[in-house]
Design a protein around this motif. Structure first.
Motif, short mmCIF file in Angstrom:
data_model
loop_
_atom_site.label_atom_id
_atom_site.label_comp_id
_atom_site.label_asym_id
_atom_site.label_seq_id
_atom_site.Cartn_x
_atom_site.Cartn_y
_atom_site.Cartn_z
N TYR A 40 0.82 -1.27 0.03
CA TYR A 40 -0.16 -0.15 0.23
C TYR A 40 0.86 1.33 0.07
CZ TYR A 40 0.61 0.44 5.10
OH TYR A 40 1.17 0.72 6.42
N ARG A 41 2.18 0.89 0.49
CA ARG A 41 2.88 2.25 0.54
C ARG A 41 3.38 2.68 -0.75
NH1 ARG A 41 8.64 3.28 1.12
NH2 ARG A 41 8.65 5.50 2.36
N HIS A 76 -4.49 0.65 9.87
CA HIS A 76 -3.70 0.15 9.11
C HIS A 76 -4.14 -0.99 8.24
CE1 HIS A 76 0.00 2.00 11.23
NE2 HIS A 76 -1.01 2.80 11.13
N LEU A 77 -5.05 -1.46 8.71
CA LEU A 77 -5.62 -2.57 7.72
C LEU A 77 -6.90 -2.09 6.62
CD1 LEU A 77 -6.23 -5.32 10.67
CD2 LEU A 77 -4.50 -5.13 8.89
N PRO A 81 -8.28 0.73 -2.56
CA PRO A 81 -7.42 0.95 -3.69
C PRO A 81 -7.32 2.22 -4.13
CG PRO A 81 -9.34 -0.66 -4.10
CD PRO A 81 -9.31 -0.30 -2.48
N ASP A 82 -8.30 3.12 -3.88
CA ASP A 82 -8.47 4.72 -4.57
C ASP A 82 -7.46 5.32 -3.75
OD1 ASP A 82 -9.86 4.56 -2.03
OD2 ASP A 82 -11.46 5.94 -3.13
N GLY A 83 -7.07 4.99 -2.72
CA GLY A 83 -6.12 5.85 -1.65
C GLY A 83 -6.69 6.54 -0.75
N SER A 84 -7.99 6.54 -0.52
CA SER A 84 -8.89 7.47 -0.01
C SER A 84 -8.40 7.58 1.47
CB SER A 84 -10.04 7.34 -0.27
OG SER A 84 -10.65 5.99 0.10
N ASN A 85 -7.72 6.50 2.10
CA ASN A 85 -7.26 6.53 3.55
C ASN A 85 -6.04 6.86 3.59
OD1 ASN A 85 -8.20 5.90 6.17
ND2 ASN A 85 -7.20 3.88 6.10
#
Ligand SMILES: [Zn+2]
Ligand SMILES: [Zn+2]
Length: 112
Positions: A40-41, A76-77, A81-85
């Protein structure tokens, strides 16, 4: 032998199939542990760019290790996929953001 139809639907590559499946499964198993945290990074850096969302400091390929991914909701879980978090924060701003929390584990997890 001559009137052999072309549309034979052969359905017996038994040995090969078993072989392919096991390779696929092996690959899946290999990918699982690797995608634990670093995946995710990379995605967040791609989506939001190599820039700190807080202080606006920019980074490049050499300094990108100073840029970390902050989870807006603190979970962190939760990695949509859209990176909104996600929020890209430099380690200083990230530390600041978590000044009330224990960031030790998170940072040590990022260091590699
Ligand atoms: Zn910053
Ligand atoms: Zn954070």
């Amino acid at each position: 032998m001559k009137n052999r139809p072309y549309r034979i639907h052969k359905k017996h590559p038994p040995q090969k199939k078993g072989c392919d499946e096991s390779i696929e499964e092996t690959l899946k198993k290999l990918q699982k542990p690797g995608s634990k945290g670093s995946d995710y990074r990379e995605r967040s850096l791609k989506i939001h760019g190599l820039i700190c969302a807080k202080c606006g400091r920019e980074f490049d390929e050499k300094t990108r290790n100073l840029l970390t991914v902050h989870h807006r909701d603190g979970n962190h879980l939760n990695n949509p996929p859209d990176g909104s978090n996600w929020e890209n924060l430099c380690i200083y701003c990230h530390d600041d953001e978590h000044s009330r929390e224990l960031l030790g584990n998170y940072l040590s997890d990022q260091k590699e």
